[in-house]
Design an enzyme around this catalytic site. Structure first.
Site, mmCIF file in Angstrom:
data_model
loop_
_atom_site.group_PDB
_atom_site.id
_atom_site.type_symbol
_atom_site.label_atom_id
_atom_site.label_comp_id
_atom_site.label_asym_id
_atom_site.label_seq_id
_atom_site.Cartn_x
_atom_site.Cartn_y
_atom_site.Cartn_z
ATOM 1 N N LYS A 21 17.193 33.110 -64.880
ATOM 2 C CA LYS A 21 18.152 32.093 -65.325
ATOM 3 C C LYS A 21 17.425 30.872 -65.882
ATOM 4 C CE LYS A 21 20.919 29.992 -62.126
ATOM 5 N NZ LYS A 21 20.891 28.530 -62.234
ATOM 6 N N SER A 22 16.420 30.388 -65.170
ATOM 7 C CA SER A 22 15.709 29.180 -65.633
ATOM 8 C C SER A 22 15.058 29.423 -66.985
ATOM 9 C CB SER A 22 14.620 28.792 -64.627
ATOM 10 O OG SER A 22 15.201 28.376 -63.425
ATOM 11 N N GLY A 94 23.881 23.028 -63.332
ATOM 12 C CA GLY A 94 23.079 21.805 -63.253
ATOM 13 C C GLY A 94 21.954 21.800 -64.276
ATOM 14 N N SER A 167 11.498 18.247 -58.724
ATOM 15 C CA SER A 167 12.653 18.852 -59.399
ATOM 16 C C SER A 167 12.281 19.264 -60.816
ATOM 17 C CB SER A 167 13.826 17.868 -59.448
ATOM 18 O OG SER A 167 14.751 18.280 -60.438
ATOM 19 N N ASP A 315 15.819 28.072 -54.063
ATOM 20 C CA ASP A 315 17.084 28.796 -54.266
ATOM 21 C C ASP A 315 17.203 30.025 -53.364
ATOM 22 O OD1 ASP A 315 17.784 26.946 -56.168
ATOM 23 O OD2 ASP A 315 17.110 28.148 -57.860
ATOM 24 N N LYS A 342 22.914 21.191 -53.992
ATOM 25 C CA LYS A 342 23.049 22.332 -54.905
ATOM 26 C C LYS A 342 24.528 22.615 -55.182
ATOM 27 C CE LYS A 342 18.618 22.884 -55.218
ATOM 28 N NZ LYS A 342 17.931 22.555 -56.475
ATOM 29 N N ARG A 346 24.155 23.560 -49.289
ATOM 30 C CA ARG A 346 23.727 24.888 -48.808
ATOM 31 C C ARG A 346 23.207 24.876 -47.380
ATOM 32 N NH1 ARG A 346 21.205 27.180 -54.474
ATOM 33 N NH2 ARG A 346 23.225 27.814 -55.338
HETATM 34 C C1 S3P Z 1 16.141 24.881 -61.766
HETATM 35 C C2 S3P Z 1 15.527 24.037 -60.885
HETATM 36 C C3 S3P Z 1 15.917 23.906 -59.472
HETATM 37 C C4 S3P Z 1 16.745 25.090 -59.017
HETATM 38 C C5 S3P Z 1 17.822 25.451 -60.006
HETATM 39 C C6 S3P Z 1 17.213 25.789 -61.349
HETATM 40 C C7 S3P Z 1 15.686 24.896 -63.171
HETATM 41 O O1 S3P Z 1 16.684 22.742 -59.306
HETATM 42 O O2 S3P Z 1 17.315 24.833 -57.756
HETATM 43 O O3 S3P Z 1 18.564 26.556 -59.556
HETATM 44 O O4 S3P Z 1 16.021 25.833 -63.925
HETATM 45 O O5 S3P Z 1 14.983 23.961 -63.559
HETATM 46 P P1 S3P Z 1 16.002 21.284 -59.131
HETATM 47 O O6 S3P Z 1 15.268 20.942 -60.357
HETATM 48 O O7 S3P Z 1 17.169 20.340 -58.916
HETATM 49 O O8 S3P Z 1 15.132 21.399 -57.934
#
Ligand code: S3P
Length: 429
Positions: A21-22, A94, A167, A315, A342, A346
Site C-alpha cells: 500500500k505505501s 491518512g 512518521s 501496522d 490510526k 488500535r
Molecule cells: C504509512 C506510514 C505509517 C503507517 C501507515 C502508512 C506510509 O504511518 O502506519 O499505515 O505509507 O507512509 P505514520 O507515518 O503515521 O507512522
C-alpha cells in the site's frame, strides 16, 4: 458485512499478498509529478490507493487503469498539476491526505482535502505545522489540526526540522514539499521510519543526502518516470505469518513480499518469539528488496516489543497481539502510543475485541501487556471500521476454538481486497 470463521484443520498453500500500500501510493504520487509515462505493475487496488488515484485524476493527471494489470500514469512534470474543481476526498487514507498536503502546499493553486469520519478525526498538525514553517498557507478545523484542510499553494522555503515522532507520512509530506522549496530541507527522525519515498525519489534522479538526517533540495531537472513492480505488502502478509506460526498444522508460502528493513520488524519479532520463518529467493524489484517467505507451525514464547522496532512493525501490532495471546508467557508492547492515532485507537480496539475472544490483555497508555492463554475462544467481535482490526480478528478466529463472527468485515477492502478469498484458499476443513 459479517463473516463467520472456524479454525481449519490445516493451513496450507502459496499466495501472493496484494501490492504494498505505501509503495503504491508513492508510485502514483511521485510519477504524477515526473515528466513522461511510467508503468506500474501490481498496483494495489484497495480503497486507500484508489483514493490516491481519484485525487490525482482530479488534479489533471492521466492514469490508465481498470483495476487489473499494469497501471499507466502520465506525469506532466513538477509543475504539471492543475487545480481541482472540487474538494479532494482521501476517504479513509491518512497517507493520501498527508502526502498530498505536502505536495499541494507548493503548487500555485488552491486545494481542499477531506476524508471520511475516521480520517477527519485524525491529527494533521504533524504535517500542517512544519509545512507552515516552510511558508505554506493551510487552514483547517481546530486551527489546522483536523481535516478538511484548505491549502492556498505558494512558494516555500527549506527548513531544518526534527520530527517529534517517527512518521513516514510526515517525512514524505515534507520531502514532497521540499521539492518545491527554496534551498535545502533537513529532516531528522527520532527513529527510522519506512524509507520508500527516499528510495523512489533517488531512483527518479533526485539527490537526497543521508547522514545526520535526510537532506532534500529542489531538483535541477524534472523527475524521471519510474516504472516498477510493486512488492507484496508485508503488512498484509503478516496476517498469514501469524496464522501459520500459531496454527498446529500449517505451512504457508508468501511469494514476492517486500522485505525492506524499515518494514520487516514483524519478521524479527515473530522469529524472536520462536516462529519458523525462512526467507527464500531474496532479490531486488527495482529499488526495493523482496523475498518469498515461508512460515510453518511453531511454538511461540512471549517477548518485549519497544524502541526502534516499533516504527518497523507499527501496522502489524494488532495481529502480533494475537500471536502473543497464543504464546507461552508474557508479551509487553510499549512506546507504541502512535497506535492510538490510526484508523481506530488500535490499543483500545485491539484490547476490547481480543478480550471478547478470551484474551488476557491489558491496555497501557502506550501499548499493551498480554498473557499467553493457551487458546482463544470463538465469539462475536467487530472491526470498528478498521481494516487491520477486521483482518486481525479473522486470524484470531482461525486460531480460536469454536465459531467467531466478525462484524464490519468489509473494512478489509481498504488495504486487502482479496483477503477473505485467500482465507478460504489457505484453509482445509
Ligand atoms: C504509512 C506510514 C505509517 C503507517 C501507515 C502508512 C506510509 O504511518 O502506519 O499505515 O505509507 O507512509 P505514520 O507515518 O503515521 O507512522
Amino acid at each position: 458485512m459479517r463473516k463467520t470463521i472456524r479454525s481449519p484443520r490445516r493451513l496450507r498453500g502459496s499466495i501472493e499478498a496484494p501490492g504494498d500500500k505505501s509503495i503504491s501510493h508513492r508510485a502514483a504520487i511521485l510519477n504524477a509529478i515526473a515528466e513522461g509515462e511510467a508503468a506500474v505493475e501490481s498496483f494495489q487496488g484497495g480503497a486507500d490507493c484508489l483514493a490516491t488515484l481519484r485525487c490525482l485524476r482530479a488534479l489533471g493527471v492521466k492514469i490508465d487503469w481498470d483495476g487489473q494489470g499494469t497501471l499507466r500514469i502520465q506525469g506532466g512534470g513538477r509543475f504539471g498539476l492543475r487545480e481541482s474543481a472540487d474538494v479532494l476526498n482521501a476517504g479513509n487514507s491518512g497517507t493520501t491526505m498527508r502526502l498530498l498536503a505536502g505536495l499541494l502546499a507548493g503548487q500555485s493553486f488552491f486545494s481542499v482535502l477531506t476524508g471520511d469520519a475516521s480520517l477527519r478525526s485524525r491529527p494533521m498538525e504533524r504535517v500542517v505545522e512544519p509545512l507552515r514553517a516552510m511558508g505554506a498557507r493551510i487552514q483547517g478545523r481546530a486551527g489546522g489540526a483536523r481535516p478538511p484542510l484548505a491549502i492556498e499553494g505558494g512558494s516555500l522555503r527549506g527548513i531544518r526540522y526534527r520530527l517529534p515522532v517517527a512518521s513516514a507520512q510526515v517525512k514524505s509530506a515534507l520531502s514532497l514539499a521540499a521539492l518545491y522549496g527554496e534551498g535545502e530541507t533537513l529532516l531528522e527522525e527520532p527513529a527510522p521510519s519506512r524509507d520508500h519515498t527516499e528510495r523512489m525519489l533517488r531512483a527518479m534522479g533526485v539527490e537526497i543526502l543521508g547522514g545526520d538526517g535526510l537532506r532534500v533540495s529542489p531538483p535541477q531537472r524534472e523527475l524521471t518516470p519510474l516504472s516498477l513492480r510493486v512488492p507484496g505488502d508485508i503488512s498484509a502478509a503478516a496476517f498469514w505469518m501469524v496464522a501459520a506460526a500459531v496454527h498446529p498444522d500449517a505451512e504457508i508460502r508468501l511469494a514476492g513480499v517486500g522485505v525492506n528493513p524499515s518494514r520487516s520488524g514483524i519478521i524479527d519479532a515473530l522469529a524472536g518469539m520462536g516462529a519458523s520463518i525462512t526467507l527464500e529467493e531474496e532479490r531486488m524489484w527495482g529499488c526495493e528488496p523482496v523475498a518469498d517467505i515461508v512460515v510453518r507451525s511453531s511454538s511461540l514464547r512471549g517477548t518485549v516489543v519497544e524502541g526502534s522496532l516499533i516504527p518497523r512493525l507499527i501496522d502489524e501490532l494488532p495481529v502480533l497481539a494475537v500471536a502473543a495471546c497464543l504464546a507461552e508467557g508474557e508479551t509487553i508492547i510499549r512506546e507504541a502510543g502512535e497506535l492510538r492515532l490510526k484508523e481506530s485507537d488500535r490499543i483500545r480496539t485491539t484490547v476490547l475485541e481480543l478480550r471478547r475472544l478470551g484474551a488476557s490483555i491489558e491496555e497501557q497508555p502506550d501499548g499493551m501487556v498480554i498473557q499467553g492463554v493457551g487458546c482463544l475462544k470463538g465469539g462475536a467481535c467487530g472491526s470498528h471500521g478498521d481494516h487491520r482490526l477486521a483482518m486481525t480478528l479473522a486470524v484470531a478466529g482461525l486460531l480460536a476454538q469454536g465459531e467467531t463472527v466478525v462484524r464490519g468485515a468489509e473494512a478489509s477492502s481498504i488495504s486487502y481486497p482479496g483477503f477473505w478469498h485467500h482465507l478460504e484458499e489457505l484453509s482445509s476443513y
